[in-house]
Write a protein that holds these residues in place. Structure first.
Motif, PDB file in Angstrom:
ATOM      1  N   GLU A 120       8.370  47.362 -32.564  1.00  0.00           N
ATOM      2  CA  GLU A 120       9.802  47.477 -32.276  1.00  0.00           C
ATOM      3  C   GLU A 120       9.985  47.565 -30.774  1.00  0.00           C
ATOM      4  O   GLU A 120       9.011  47.698 -30.032  1.00  0.00           O
ATOM      5  N   VAL A 121      11.234  47.518 -30.305  1.00  0.00           N
ATOM      6  CA  VAL A 121      11.475  47.631 -28.871  1.00  0.00           C
ATOM      7  C   VAL A 121      11.343  49.110 -28.499  1.00  0.00           C
ATOM      8  O   VAL A 121      12.254  49.911 -28.718  1.00  0.00           O
ATOM      9  N   GLY A 122      10.190  49.454 -27.985  1.00  0.00           N
ATOM     10  CA  GLY A 122       9.894  50.820 -27.547  1.00  0.00           C
ATOM     11  C   GLY A 122       9.351  50.774 -26.139  1.00  0.00           C
ATOM     12  O   GLY A 122       8.383  50.064 -25.852  1.00  0.00           O
ATOM     13  N   LEU A 123      10.001  51.489 -25.254  1.00  0.00           N
ATOM     14  CA  LEU A 123       9.635  51.452 -23.838  1.00  0.00           C
ATOM     15  C   LEU A 123       8.909  52.729 -23.424  1.00  0.00           C
ATOM     16  O   LEU A 123       9.227  53.812 -23.903  1.00  0.00           O
ATOM     17  N   LEU A 124       7.968  52.574 -22.517  1.00  0.00           N
ATOM     18  CA  LEU A 124       7.404  53.709 -21.791  1.00  0.00           C
ATOM     19  C   LEU A 124       8.256  53.866 -20.545  1.00  0.00           C
ATOM     20  O   LEU A 124       8.377  52.937 -19.745  1.00  0.00           O
ATOM     21  N   MET A 125       8.886  55.030 -20.381  1.00  0.00           N
ATOM     22  CA  MET A 125       9.749  55.295 -19.230  1.00  0.00           C
ATOM     23  C   MET A 125       9.019  56.233 -18.279  1.00  0.00           C
ATOM     24  O   MET A 125       8.540  57.298 -18.687  1.00  0.00           O
ATOM     25  N   VAL A 126       8.935  55.833 -17.019  1.00  0.00           N
ATOM     26  CA  VAL A 126       8.325  56.649 -15.975  1.00  0.00           C
ATOM     27  C   VAL A 126       9.269  56.594 -14.786  1.00  0.00           C
ATOM     28  O   VAL A 126       9.381  55.560 -14.126  1.00  0.00           O
ATOM     29  N   MET A 127       9.975  57.687 -14.523  1.00  0.00           N
ATOM     30  CA  MET A 127      10.961  57.644 -13.444  1.00  0.00           C
ATOM     31  C   MET A 127      11.239  59.018 -12.868  1.00  0.00           C
ATOM     32  O   MET A 127      11.124  60.034 -13.546  1.00  0.00           O
ATOM     33  N   ASN A 128      11.582  58.997 -11.584  1.00  0.00           N
ATOM     34  CA  ASN A 128      12.047  60.193 -10.888  1.00  0.00           C
ATOM     35  C   ASN A 128      13.556  60.124 -10.787  1.00  0.00           C
ATOM     36  O   ASN A 128      14.105  59.083 -10.412  1.00  0.00           O
ATOM     37  N   PHE A 129      14.219  61.217 -11.125  1.00  0.00           N
ATOM     38  CA  PHE A 129      15.643  61.333 -10.857  1.00  0.00           C
ATOM     39  C   PHE A 129      15.741  61.949  -9.461  1.00  0.00           C
ATOM     40  O   PHE A 129      15.413  63.119  -9.274  1.00  0.00           O
ATOM     41  N   VAL A 130      16.148  61.134  -8.497  1.00  0.00           N
ATOM     42  CA  VAL A 130      16.180  61.520  -7.090  1.00  0.00           C
ATOM     43  C   VAL A 130      17.630  61.824  -6.723  1.00  0.00           C
ATOM     44  O   VAL A 130      18.481  60.924  -6.754  1.00  0.00           O
TER      45      VAL A 130
END
Length: 197
Positions: A120-130
């Motif tokens: 299925e459409v499943g994303l790995l999210m890696v992010m900084n909220f700056v």
């Protein structure tokens, strides 16, 4: 009756010297010197204030269309995968206080997302909220987790931070506010619950 073991004085001194040489040679391998770069710290001496939980409601704008996209694909999906498996996109997405892109921007989501599911459409999210506004200006917290895009609400972890978010932990809940199937642009509401000092 057992007889005591007697060692002559020259042999005794030789034994003591060998013992100290051997123990000093093995100390860096097994002893404290191996971890001389680590020091235990008493949290009370760090004078950290009492932890608190803050709730942030932000809107994440993923702009893939137009002349100035904030999300740029860097790797295409594997074999034209219908689930975008293998796809990677770098992001510098605006974070606003309202759902419209024209509302006040208080930060950016910087990092990447990648297609990580073949079913299925499943994303790995890696992010900084700056954050770039107010008392949080210059502070960040990091979001990492799985984003099952077509689920109503997706939950991901807050795994750390900097500035006012040192030692941060918590979670975010993402909910799609708008998805333009023609352009691919999306607006997602993020409710972040962050425990920090």
């Amino acid at each position: 009756m057992a007889r005591p073991l007697l060692i002559s004085p020259p042999h005794f001194f030789f034994f003591i010297i060998i013992f100290f040489l051997f123990s000093s040679a093995i100390t860096p391998i097994l002893g404290e010197e191996e971890y001389s770069y680590v020091k235990r710290v008493n949290p009370k001496k760090m004078k950290t204030p009492k932890s608190k939980v803050s709730h942030f409601r932000l809107y994440w704008h993923d702009i893939v269309s137009g002349s100035n996209p904030t999300s740029v694909p860097v790797i295409k999906p594997m074999n034209n995968s219908s689930t975008f498996f293998g796809f990677v996109s770098m992001i510098d997405n605006p974070l606003t206080i309202g759902p419209k892109l024209s509302s006040k921007m208080v930060g950016k989501a910087q990092g990447f997302y990648a297609g990580a599911d073949q079913e299925e459409v499943g994303l790995l999210m890696v992010m900084n909220f700056v954050f770039i506004d107010g008392k949080y200006n210059g502070s960040t917290f990091t979001v990492l987790g799985r984003n099952s895009v077509f689920s109503k609400v997706r939950e991901m972890e807050v795994i750390g931070g900097s500035g006012l978010f040192r030692f941060a932990r918590g979670y975010v809940q993402a909910k799609t506010y708008m998805l333009n199937y023609t352009s691919g642009d999306a607006t997602v509401q993020y409710n972040a619950y962050v425990m920090h000092y």
